[in-house]
Design an enzyme around this catalytic site. Structure first.
Site, PDB file in Angstrom:
ATOM      1  N   LYS A 112      47.999  80.787  14.724  1.00 22.44           N
ATOM      2  CA  LYS A 112      48.369  81.473  15.975  1.00 22.44           C
ATOM      3  C   LYS A 112      48.194  82.985  15.856  1.00 22.44           C
ATOM      4  CE  LYS A 112      49.551  77.895  18.348  1.00 22.44           C
ATOM      5  NZ  LYS A 112      48.529  77.348  19.214  1.00 22.44           N
ATOM      6  N   LYS A 193      41.376  70.384  16.500  1.00 20.25           N
ATOM      7  CA  LYS A 193      42.062  69.316  17.224  1.00 20.25           C
ATOM      8  C   LYS A 193      42.011  69.589  18.731  1.00 20.25           C
ATOM      9  CE  LYS A 193      46.817  71.002  17.422  1.00 20.25           C
ATOM     10  NZ  LYS A 193      47.532  70.721  18.618  1.00 20.25           N
ATOM     11  N   LYS A 196      46.144  71.460  24.393  1.00 20.82           N
ATOM     12  CA  LYS A 196      46.368  71.722  25.820  1.00 20.82           C
ATOM     13  C   LYS A 196      45.826  73.091  26.177  1.00 20.82           C
ATOM     14  CE  LYS A 196      50.940  69.826  25.800  1.00 20.82           C
ATOM     15  NZ  LYS A 196      51.523  70.783  24.850  1.00 20.82           N
TER      16      LYS A 196
HETATM   17  N1  AQP Z   1      44.673  66.571  19.062  1.00 13.24           N
HETATM   18  C1  AQP Z   1      45.781  65.965  18.707  1.00 13.24           C
HETATM   19  N2  AQP Z   1      45.727  64.811  17.999  1.00 13.24           N
HETATM   20  C2  AQP Z   1      46.871  64.147  17.655  1.00 13.24           C
HETATM   21  N3  AQP Z   1      48.108  64.586  17.977  1.00 13.24           N
HETATM   22  C3  AQP Z   1      48.197  65.742  18.675  1.00 13.24           C
HETATM   23  N4  AQP Z   1      49.240  66.437  19.145  1.00 13.24           N
HETATM   24  C4  AQP Z   1      48.802  67.524  19.790  1.00 13.24           C
HETATM   25  N5  AQP Z   1      47.466  67.572  19.762  1.00 13.24           N
HETATM   26  C5  AQP Z   1      47.046  66.476  19.071  1.00 13.24           C
HETATM   27  C6  AQP Z   1      50.627  66.038  18.991  1.00 13.24           C
HETATM   28  O1  AQP Z   1      51.241  66.094  20.275  1.00 13.24           O
HETATM   29  C7  AQP Z   1      52.574  66.577  20.139  1.00 13.24           C
HETATM   30  C8  AQP Z   1      52.771  67.786  21.015  1.00 13.24           C
HETATM   31  O2  AQP Z   1      52.099  68.906  20.458  1.00 13.24           O
HETATM   32  P1  AQP Z   1      51.918  70.301  21.188  1.00 13.24           P
HETATM   33  O3  AQP Z   1      52.976  70.514  22.195  1.00 13.24           O
HETATM   34  O4  AQP Z   1      51.704  71.361  20.159  1.00 13.24           O
HETATM   35  O5  AQP Z   1      50.580  69.993  21.942  1.00 13.24           O
HETATM   36  P2  AQP Z   1      49.191  70.705  21.969  1.00 13.24           P
HETATM   37  O6  AQP Z   1      48.328  69.871  22.818  1.00 13.24           O
HETATM   38  O7  AQP Z   1      48.724  71.035  20.616  1.00 13.24           O
HETATM   39  O8  AQP Z   1      49.601  71.969  22.800  1.00 13.24           O
HETATM   40  P3  AQP Z   1      49.183  73.443  22.699  1.00 13.24           P
HETATM   41  O9  AQP Z   1      50.163  74.203  23.516  1.00 13.24           O
HETATM   42  O10 AQP Z   1      47.742  73.587  23.032  1.00 13.24           O
HETATM   43  O11 AQP Z   1      49.450  73.756  21.220  1.00 13.24           O
HETATM   44  P4  AQP Z   1      48.470  74.323  20.169  1.00 13.24           P
HETATM   45  O12 AQP Z   1      48.012  75.624  20.715  1.00 13.24           O
HETATM   46  O13 AQP Z   1      49.378  74.437  18.984  1.00 13.24           O
HETATM   47  O14 AQP Z   1      47.369  73.341  19.987  1.00 13.24           O
HETATM   48  C9  AQP Z   1      52.782  66.867  18.647  1.00 13.24           C
HETATM   49  O15 AQP Z   1      53.403  65.768  18.037  1.00 13.24           O
HETATM   50  C10 AQP Z   1      51.378  67.030  18.135  1.00 13.24           C
HETATM   51  O16 AQP Z   1      51.261  66.713  16.766  1.00 13.24           O
END
Ligand code: AQP
Length: 327
Positions: A112, A193, A196
């Site tokens: 981040k 990965k 969102k």
């Molecule tokens: N790509 C993924 N594959 C498997 N599991 C995932 N998770 C998130 N992305 C993947 C899991 O979902 C839960 C929520 O995680 P989050 O709120 O961090 O979701 P995100 O999509 O990663 O959201 P952001 O806001 O875009 O976060 P960053 O910027 O950190 O990627 C968790 O259990 C996560 O493991």
């Protein structure tokens, strides 16, 4: 006694298939065998750039996604983290026993910082401490998450151990549970990965047309340049996605057609688009029903918070006594 489960998702946009296959699929299984609390962790949402005008709406969107995907308020408590300030109070206390040097080494913190060098704040550094509090305030035993969250769960265990050692046995050591899609990769950069915030995720609420639009430019086997080239499904992200939604027969056929150069990547993507569209057909229908019933959603959140508050306050009373804040 049933094991206690906690898991949460940031309100940074509607849920994508990574969230579903990585975390939520395990939630749905666990809610039949455990005592579950599922949260929208909005305090965590403040640690990276966000639009205050959108925050409230985003929280609601995630709750609608939870309900439509099958989180059952009769079985599980659905909560918004900031409705329960007990999380932050415990987070503060746990922060006082957590060395800063450990937090600086957390991989997601480093990621981040690289992503938003202008937004390096104390909340971002202490994110894993608040996450430990989210888990420990309910004395949770199990935390179903995607693979990227493993370092955070490891840290929550360390913090629990440290607290127990200093102040006496209080917390169980939480365990992470991974599901089959523990790491769903980005469509356009499969070294990362799906997330969102990238805006490229396939959302559970995407229509079949939207899914198809997103899949068309998605990266496949980079070495395959034309249909007549034999492809390698083992290095293809689209093939990994097939494994999540397509039938065993389809997967076998796709594998053969790709290796044997019998069809092109677009043909393969068409089957995936169809299967993804079908997988979330019921979800899209249910989401509309909840969307048109905000009073019901409000009541679900009120009931969830009541149940969670009772548990959280009990833990906090114990912690305040053990740390000498109360007698
Ligand atoms: N790509 C993924 N594959 C498997 N599991 C995932 N998770 C998130 N992305 C993947 C899991 O979902 C839960 C929520 O995680 P989050 O709120 O961090 O979701 P995100 O999509 O990663 O959201 P952001 O806001 O875009 O976060 P960053 O910027 O950190 O990627 C968790 O259990 C996560 O493991």
């Amino acid at each position: 006694m049933k094991p206690r489960v906690f898991s949460g998702i940031r309100p940074s946009g509607r849920l994508h298939i990574g969230n579903y296959f990585g975390a939520i699929k395990s939630w749905l299984k666990l809610q039949d065998e455990a005592d579950c609390i599922f949260a929208v962790v909005d305090y965590h949402g403040l640690t990276t750039p966000f639009d205050p005008k959108e925050m409230f709406k985003e929280k609601y969107e995630v709750i609608l996604d939870y309900l439509a995907v099958g989180v059952d308020p009769k079985k599980s408590a659905l909560v918004i983290q900031s409705d329960l300030p007990e999380h932050t109070e415990l987070g503060w206390i746990l922060g006082t026993i957590t060395p800063v040097s450990i937090l600086e080494r957390v991989p997601t913190f480093k990621e981040k910082v690289a992503q938003h060098p202008e937004y390096v704040n104390l909340g971002l550094l202490s994110y894993p401490v608040l996450m430990a509090a989210d888990i420990l305030i309910y004395k949770s035993n199990i935390v179903p998450v995607g693979e990227d969250q493993l370092p955070h769960i490891e840290l929550a265990r360390e913090i629990a151990k440290r607290f127990n050692r200093i102040f006496g046995k209080t917390f169980p050591l939480p365990k992470a549970v991974l599901s089959s899609g523990a790491r769903v990769m980005s469509l356009y950069d499969p070294s990362k990965k799906m997330s969102k915030t990238g805006g490229e995720g396939i959302l559970l609420s995407d229509s079949p047309e939207e899914i198809w639009k997103k899949l068309q430019p998605a990266v496949t086997d980079p070495a395959r340049k034309r249909i007549s080239d034999s492809g390698n499904p083992d290095v293809c992200n689209i093939y990994s996605l097939h494994k999540l939604v397509s039938s065993a027969d389809e997967i076998k056929e796709i594998n053969g057609n790709c290796r044997g150069a019998k069809f092109g990547c677009l043909d393969c993507k068409k089957i995936l688009a169809k299967n993804l569209g079908m997988e979330f057909e019921d979800f899209r229908r249910k989401r509309k029903v909840f969307e048109s019933n905000p009073e019901k959603v409000k009541e679900i959140l009120k009931n969830g918070a009541e149940k969670a508050r009772e548990l959280a306050q009990k833990t906090l009373r114990e912690v305040r006594k053990k740390t000498g804040l109360d007698i």
